[in-house]
Design a protein around this motif. Structure first.
Motif, PDB file in Angstrom:
ATOM      1  N   SER A  59      11.449   7.777   6.117  1.00  0.00           N
ATOM      2  CA  SER A  59      10.161   7.078   6.219  1.00  0.00           C
ATOM      3  C   SER A  59      10.381   5.571   6.177  1.00  0.00           C
ATOM      4  N   PRO A  60       9.340   4.808   6.501  1.00  0.00           N
ATOM      5  CA  PRO A  60       9.495   3.339   6.511  1.00  0.00           C
ATOM      6  C   PRO A  60       9.746   2.739   5.127  1.00  0.00           C
ATOM      7  N   LEU A  61       9.633   3.521   4.069  1.00  0.00           N
ATOM      8  CA  LEU A  61       9.955   2.975   2.743  1.00  0.00           C
ATOM      9  C   LEU A  61      11.435   2.618   2.719  1.00  0.00           C
ATOM     10  N   ASN A  62      11.768   1.444   2.176  1.00  0.00           N
ATOM     11  CA  ASN A  62      13.191   1.156   2.038  1.00  0.00           C
ATOM     12  C   ASN A  62      13.676   1.615   0.667  1.00  0.00           C
ATOM     13  N   LEU A  80       1.373  11.895 -10.309  1.00  0.00           N
ATOM     14  CA  LEU A  80       0.930  13.279 -10.150  1.00  0.00           C
ATOM     15  C   LEU A  80       2.026  14.242 -10.594  1.00  0.00           C
ATOM     16  N   HIS A  81       3.277  13.967 -10.164  1.00  0.00           N
ATOM     17  CA  HIS A  81       4.396  14.817 -10.576  1.00  0.00           C
ATOM     18  C   HIS A  81       4.452  14.925 -12.094  1.00  0.00           C
ATOM     19  N   LEU A 118      11.973  10.907   2.471  1.00  0.00           N
ATOM     20  CA  LEU A 118      11.612   9.563   2.010  1.00  0.00           C
ATOM     21  C   LEU A 118      12.473   8.509   2.691  1.00  0.00           C
ATOM     22  N   LYS A 178       0.833  -1.196   0.000  1.00  0.00           N
ATOM     23  CA  LYS A 178       0.000   0.000   0.000  1.00  0.00           C
ATOM     24  C   LYS A 178       0.873   1.252   0.000  1.00  0.00           C
ATOM     25  N   ARG A 179       1.986   1.145   0.755  1.00  0.00           N
ATOM     26  CA  ARG A 179       2.911   2.281   0.787  1.00  0.00           C
ATOM     27  C   ARG A 179       3.462   2.553  -0.605  1.00  0.00           C
ATOM     28  N   ARG A 212       1.458   6.626  -6.995  1.00  0.00           N
ATOM     29  CA  ARG A 212       0.446   7.617  -7.325  1.00  0.00           C
ATOM     30  C   ARG A 212       1.041   9.023  -7.301  1.00  0.00           C
ATOM     31  N   LYS A 213       1.883   9.267  -6.295  1.00  0.00           N
ATOM     32  CA  LYS A 213       2.538  10.567  -6.194  1.00  0.00           C
ATOM     33  C   LYS A 213       3.392  10.838  -7.435  1.00  0.00           C
ATOM     34  N   ALA A 234       0.949   4.272  -2.794  1.00  0.00           N
ATOM     35  CA  ALA A 234       0.861   5.701  -2.480  1.00  0.00           C
ATOM     36  C   ALA A 234       1.998   6.439  -3.164  1.00  0.00           C
ATOM     37  N   PHE A 235       3.159   5.815  -3.159  1.00  0.00           N
ATOM     38  CA  PHE A 235       4.345   6.426  -3.764  1.00  0.00           C
ATOM     39  C   PHE A 235       4.184   6.558  -5.270  1.00  0.00           C
TER      40      PHE A 235
END
Lengths: 246, 368
Positions: B210-213, B13-14, B207, B2-3, B9-10, B6-7
């Motif tokens: 954050s918990p994203l590796n 958008l860019h 980033l 899910k993370r 999708r961002k 979200a990434f």
């Protein structure tokens, strides 16, 4: 007795021959505002980067939110928030899209993101701006929004690396109101700064000179010890003595 | 997961929010293909030729008629003597002179063999070669028609071997090259710029905290560009097919798979560039110099590798687009399959592997 949320023992960071952080030892107590004070180049950012897991220590022990910084970095990351002196939201996204993105990468559910962003926007009084691009928002507001986004996932600790750089005193004051609100929610705040008025707002302060911690106490105790009425004076005295001894 | 979503999708958008990115992504391929395509095919419309017909019989007139009705040529001058040929070139009346020997038709009928001479203005060598190829193609067709009705084979002496469809030769050359160039540039340049941008803005730190590796960050960055590049590749192929009539003789599935491989390779190269580049300008600069020029010059896109000095030939071994162009030509134009291109596919795979390994390593090192 409050428990320690950050515990650091003999933390050292070297870049080649240059010692950026020399044997740092300190604790941060849960629920306090812990200030890291020092001139530019004193090693504040190096220290905060290690605490956040952005940079590996050369030696020493470090525990953040009860997890070991060497072996449990993933657990630490879930429990901390971070905002840097460089601006940390996306310019080309709207406020709402930024919130949704950061909520998303911290694994918040869709409904949690919606509830918390609504609560946050109402608190800041900017519900009507939620579809505005960040680049169209005045700088003072950006910082407040960035801070609110940094604590959106309700971290145990939030690290602020010179969060109010380049902001006027009034907005800085408003920013600190937000920090106090975060403290009321039980979030510990670790902040680096070189503004002396901000130093007064901290519960405890550590003064850094040339990579070492030269003093660590509450602002009142420090002023008393150095027999001066302002933090600025204390800082100048410490910086001088630190330079002499090095 | 899910993370990651979200990434991603961002990232979309860019891309969709930045007009410049959108233009580079979709405007550039279309423009480039059209420019390359029409510049090359326009050059050959209405080229000026001169005729020196020393026999002036039915056969020679038939060939001239066929040349003129092909639409590629118009008569710039009618010549009477050999001596006037040079003057004709100097006066820029023609780019090519077609000379028929005396008794051309009689020799054809009697000996089944006659010769004609093509003299081209070689100050523009590409043009000269193209024109003489066209003429030879038309003569070849004429000879074919003659042979259909006579028992003993007729032969008109021509020094070049001919392709079946000279008009498309240009397209054959430039579509694989353009495709390699565009995919390389877009995939590598765009990823290197978007990663460099996060570094520049300071959002990369956020980033990484954050918990994203790091691996998830890379996947999140690359996924949108992978799909957009794939759309681009399809766009180029569709245009090549419908606008320029380029055939796709080989397996389309294989074509798509190989394109994916090449895109992945270019993307990982982009990551590699971004680990070196500190900001967007540097990323763009490196991409331009490290990718655009070598792809144009050393991949066999414009200049044949066989004609290069030895040193450049060795250098071209390290140009991934070279292999992609070979694969594309084989797949699309020759219509041959995996058994002929596996070597190139393996080489592209190796490039991918090497770039991936280095960039993942470097990406992590950057966090220290």
């Amino acid at each position: 007795m409050e428990k320690d949320i950050i515990r650091v023992r003999n933390l050292t960071k070297k870049f080649g021959d240059f010692v950026a952080n020399d044997q740092l030892t300190f604790e941060v107590k849960q629920g306090e505002i812990f200030g890291f004070l020092g001139a530019n180049g004193a090693g504040k950012t190096t220290a905060i980067r290690m605490l956040c897991g952005l940079s590996k220590p050369t030696s020493g022990e470090m525990e953040v939110a009860g997890f070991d910084a060497y072996t449990q970095t993933e657990l630490i990351k879930k429990n901390i928030g971070y905002m840097s002196q460089k601006f940390s939201l996306y310019d080309d996204l709207t406020i709402w899209e930024n919130i949704r993105f950061f909520g998303g990468i911290y694994g918040l559910s869709r409904s949690a993101i919606r509830d918390r962003s609504k609560e946050m926007l109402t608190r800041l009084g900017i519900v009507n701006l939620s579809n505005r691009l960040i680049r169209d928002i005045p700088p003072g507001w950006k910082q407040k929004i960035a801070f609110s986004v940094a604590i959106l996932h309700k971290p145990q600790i939030v690290f602020l690396d010179e969060p109010t750089g380049g902001v006027d005193p009034v907005t800085r004051r408003q920013f600190w109101d937000l920090i106090y609100e975060a403290i009321d929610q039980g979030i510990t705040v670790f902040v680096t700064t070189h503004y002396m008025d901000e130093a007064e707002y901290c519960h405890r302060l550590s003064m850094m000179v040339n990579g070492r911690i030269v003093a660590l106490d509450s602002p009142e105790a420090l002023k008393q010890r150095f027999g001066s009425s302002s933090m600025n004076d204390v800082f100048v005295q410490l910086a001088r003595s630190g330079e002499k001894s090095s | 997961m899910k993370r990651l979503l979200a990434f991603i999708r961002k990232e979309f958008l860019h891309i969709f929010r930045d007009p410049r990115t959108m233009i580079i992504l979709f405007g550039m391929p279309v423009a480039q293909l059209l420019i390359f395509g029409f510049v090359i095919s326009n050059e050959i419309r209405d080229a000026k030729i001169a005729i020196l017909d020393k026999s002036n019989d039915q056969q020679s007139r038939e060939i001239v008629h066929r040349l003129l009705s092909s639409g590629y040529f118009r008569v710039g001058a009618e010549l009477e003597t050999e001596a006037s040929i040079e003057a004709c070139f100097k006066a820029n009346q023609a780019n090519l002179v077609v000379v028929f020997e005396p008794d051309f038709g009689r020799k054809l009928e009697r000996n089944h063999r006659a010769s004609m001479q093509l003299i081209a203005d070689a100050s523009d060598p590409n043009m000269a070669e193209m024109l003489s190829n066209y003429v030879q193609g038309i003569v070849f067709e004429y000879v074919n028609d003659l042979n259909r009705t006579s028992e003993s084979p007729t032969f008109i002496q021509a020094s070049y071997r001919m392709l079946f469809n000279p008009a498309l030769k240009g397209v054959y050359m430039f579509v694989p090259g353009t495709m390699a160039l565009i995919l390389m540039l877009i995939s590598a340049m765009m990823t290197s710029i978007t990663i460099a941008r996060e570094k520049e803005m300071g959002t990369m730190e956020v980033l990484l905290v954050s918990p994203l590796n790091p691996f998830q960050i890379l996947i999140g960055k690359l996924t949108p560009y992978f799909f957009l590049s794939l759309i681009n590749a399809s766009l180029i192929l569709l245009m090549a097919y419908f606008v320029f009539g380029l055939p796709i003789l080989g397996s389309s599935l294989l074509l798509v798979l190989v394109s994916m491989l090449f895109i992945l390779m270019a993307l990982s190269l982009g990551v590699l560039i971004s680990t070196v580049a500190k900001n967007q300008e540097v990323a763009m600069f490196i991409s331009m110099f490290a990718l655009l020029l070598p792809t144009l010059l050393l991949s066999g896109f414009i200049f044949p590798i066989e004609n290069m000095p030895k040193i450049l030939q060795y250098l071209s071994i390290f140009m991934p687009p070279k292999y992609f162009i070979i694969i594309l030509k084989n797949l699309m134009i020759k219509g041959i399959g995996m058994s002929y291109i596996w070597k190139e596919v393996v080489i592209l795979g190796l490039f991918l592997l090497v770039f991936m390994l280095i960039s993942i390593r470097k990406f992590k090192i950057r966090l220290e």
